[in-house]
Design an enzyme around this catalytic site. Sequence first.
Site: not given
Ligand SMILES: Cc1cc2nc3c(=O)[nH]c(=O)nc-3n(C[C@H](O)[C@H](O)[C@H](O)COP(=O)(O)O)c2cc1C
Length: 383
Positions: A107, A130, A156, A252, A276
Amino acid sequence: MSDILTIADLKDLARRRVPKMFFDYADSGAWTESTYRANEEDFQKIKFRQRVLVDMSNRSLESTMVGQKVSMPVALAPTGLTGMQHADGEMLAAQAAEEFGVPFTLSTMSICSIEDVASVTKKPFWFQLYVLRDKDFVLSLIDRAKAAKCSALVLTLDLQVLGQRHKDVRNGLSAPPKMTLANIANIAVRPGWWMGMAGTKRRTFRNIVGHAKGVGDVASLSSWTTEQFDPQLSWKDVAWIKERWGGKLILKGILDKEDALMAAKTGADAIIVSNHGGRQLDGASSSIMVLEEIADAVGDQIEVHMDGGIRSGQDVLKALCLGAKGTYIGRPFLYGLGALGKEGVTKALEIIRKEMDITLALCGKRLVTDMGKEQLRRYVRDI
Ligand SMILES: Cc1cc2nc3c(=O)[nH]c(=O)nc-3n(C[C@H](O)[C@H](O)[C@H](O)COP(=O)(O)O)c2cc1C
């Protein structure tokens, strides 16, 4: 380790080992968390067709994602602050993914930097971008990802403004955590976590601090991030990012057929059907609910991936059946990391692999790439 059989077991252990502020950061969705819950629950509505007396020997989970070979079509999703679930978390997770043969996505909002992760891995990882208002900084991030030989850029699209997660507000989330009495009490009883943190210098957003203008220390970072996400991001921006990057590009955060059609026109290599992890628009559909409609609309023009709510190998197979060529896990690997560090990430991947393999066999298939709608008894469409 032997009593850890499911992703839920890893979650229970992570809850005990990771300070509340960071465990809650992972285990939360926006507002009422209805979309966060739906992501997991909607998988349960989909049923497989059980088949018998077909040759189930020599099974394979191998596939490709954006042309890259994967030992199973399950990548690690980009997650912010991963180095707060466990010291050096991004570096450990990247190593676990590399050894397992699946992509790791770093990330923008990581604790360990692009360069940190590159220094401990041999194969290319993926970088998630981002788009921020400071375009010079965005360009420099793209160039740093190129220099680190990242083999895909995940752009994203669904975070132009930040969804509110109440737990983060209540916990006063920050990296590193502020030393309030409540935080000290919470951290003190998690010695494995704080000893790891004491032993690393990586405790803040290292992709940003020291790289972006005006962000020399942690104090200025919190104001910087709230100001920096770009509410004016548009489809035109995808074009210059694609050009500057010049490699595999994955978009994404698509949850609507109309947006998927726009995304296909950009010439990107793949889209990720994603909300997300239920952290942005509460009340939006679960990812699995809209996957089929989107895959039917654009699957012949662009590779379709999905994430959100995958907690088992069965969930991965259901997503593949409904049109995804690849999937991502966020929380399952974070819980593994918080529970047991690098071995926990490997454990999460092993659990999913085993469940996929047995389910594949019981569906009467030998190749994961052969799973399609005909392996489902009943499947859901968004209405
Ligand atoms: C703690 C956390 C932080 C996240 N940070 C980002 C991020 O920095 N960038 C991003 O594109 N998605 C981020 N996401 C979304 C994840 O990339 C992903 O879409 C999501 O976790 C998928 O769902 P799941 O946790 O049920 O597998 C984050 C998700 C979580 C749980």
